[in-house]
Design an enzyme around this catalytic site. Structure first.
Site, PDB file in Angstrom:
ATOM      1  N   GLY A  59      20.052 -23.049  26.473  1.00  0.00           N
ATOM      2  CA  GLY A  59      21.357 -23.087  25.823  1.00  0.00           C
ATOM      3  C   GLY A  59      22.394 -23.659  26.772  1.00  0.00           C
ATOM      4  O   GLY A  59      22.258 -23.535  27.996  1.00  0.00           O
ATOM      5  N   GLN A  64      30.778 -25.481  29.975  1.00  0.00           N
ATOM      6  CA  GLN A  64      29.933 -25.594  31.172  1.00  0.00           C
ATOM      7  C   GLN A  64      29.831 -27.029  31.671  1.00  0.00           C
ATOM      8  O   GLN A  64      29.504 -27.261  32.825  1.00  0.00           O
ATOM      9  CB  GLN A  64      28.515 -25.074  30.882  1.00  0.00           C
ATOM     10  N   CYS A 106      21.827 -18.147  33.472  1.00  0.00           N
ATOM     11  CA  CYS A 106      22.850 -19.078  33.002  1.00  0.00           C
ATOM     12  C   CYS A 106      22.851 -20.301  33.908  1.00  0.00           C
ATOM     13  O   CYS A 106      22.759 -20.159  35.125  1.00  0.00           O
ATOM     14  CB  CYS A 106      24.213 -18.398  33.048  1.00  0.00           C
ATOM     15  N   LEU A 107      22.950 -21.480  33.309  1.00  0.00           N
ATOM     16  CA  LEU A 107      22.943 -22.703  34.120  1.00  0.00           C
ATOM     17  C   LEU A 107      24.175 -22.783  35.021  1.00  0.00           C
ATOM     18  O   LEU A 107      24.160 -23.527  36.002  1.00  0.00           O
ATOM     19  CB  LEU A 107      22.852 -23.940  33.217  1.00  0.00           C
ATOM     20  N   HIS A 148      25.398 -15.301  24.003  1.00  0.00           N
ATOM     21  CA  HIS A 148      25.662 -15.780  25.367  1.00  0.00           C
ATOM     22  C   HIS A 148      26.467 -17.081  25.328  1.00  0.00           C
ATOM     23  O   HIS A 148      27.437 -17.232  26.066  1.00  0.00           O
ATOM     24  CB  HIS A 148      24.313 -15.973  26.089  1.00  0.00           C
ATOM     25  N   GLU A 149      26.064 -18.006  24.462  1.00  0.00           N
ATOM     26  CA  GLU A 149      26.749 -19.311  24.404  1.00  0.00           C
ATOM     27  C   GLU A 149      28.135 -19.201  23.768  1.00  0.00           C
ATOM     28  O   GLU A 149      29.071 -19.859  24.224  1.00  0.00           O
ATOM     29  CB  GLU A 149      25.884 -20.339  23.658  1.00  0.00           C
ATOM     30  N   HIS A 152      30.626 -18.160  26.246  1.00  0.00           N
ATOM     31  CA  HIS A 152      31.136 -19.252  27.092  1.00  0.00           C
ATOM     32  C   HIS A 152      32.373 -19.892  26.476  1.00  0.00           C
ATOM     33  O   HIS A 152      33.271 -20.328  27.192  1.00  0.00           O
ATOM     34  CB  HIS A 152      30.064 -20.340  27.264  1.00  0.00           C
TER      35      HIS A 152
HETATM   36 NI    NI Z   1      25.341 -19.545  30.231  1.00  0.00          NI
END
Ligand code: NI
Length: 183
Positions: A59, A64, A106-107, A148-149, A152
């Site tokens: 995701g 991000q 998380c990236l 989660h997304e 963000h």
């Molecule tokens: Ni994330």
């Protein structure tokens, strides 16, 4: 997660902001009707998918990659087959009382993982890449991933769901590893 055969794309990759970064804490604005935002979304989506697959991740939200619009991409690769899901202006309409705990990463916090408790099921409304209105009921990993997304888009990271103590441990570890990486 990293062993799946992610699709290869020639869309140019986008740099991913790493926490703590002020723009990861900002609330993204809704994608507006009209050509300007539509063009921005059309341009960014293939690059977001390519960046997510290359990372690899399941995701990625627009903030991000430093775009403050309410756009996210997900691909859980069920049965190791691509199943790209793009959500524009996603709204969580309902969540279950039942909770589930799952390890998240998380990236924007590379290498950091923690168990996060969230509602087990969600109902979400969004626009897809073609502008069509959709509703989706999700459970399991997809429910976690959507929450989660969407977080963000509101400037919330998974560590914000942890105790201050756990969050500080992760943020210190991340800062240390990022410093090592740069030196
Ligand atoms: Ni994330």
């Amino acid at each position: 997660m990293a062993t799946k055969p992610y699709p290869v794309s020639d869309a140019p990759l986008l740099p991913i902001l790493i926490a703590p970064h002020a723009r990861l804490k900002a609330k993204a604005r809704a994608v507006a009707n009209g050509d300007t935002d539509a063009d921005a979304v059309r341009a960014i989506l293939p690059r977001m998918f390519a960046t997510m697959y290359a990372a690899p991740g399941i995701g990625l939200a627009a903030p991000q990659v430093d775009l403050g619009l309410r756009v996210l991409v997900i691909d859980l690769m069920p049965n190791d087959k691509p199943a790209p899901l793009a959500m524009i202006n996603p709204e969580i309409l309902a969540v279950s009382d039942e909770l589930s705990m799952r390890e998240e990463g998380c990236l924007s916090l590379p290498g950091m993982y923690a168990e996060v408790t969230r509602p087990a099921r969600v109902k979400v409304r969004y626009m897809d890449a073609t502008g069509a209105r959709k509703e989706l009921e999700a459970d399991d990993l997809l429910a976690t991933c959507i929450q989660h997304e969407v977080d963000h888009l509101d400037g919330v990271l998974f560590v914000d769901h942890l105790s201050i103590l756990k969050r500080n441990i992760i943020m210190r570890k991340l800062a240390k590893e990022q410093k090592l990486k740069r030196s």
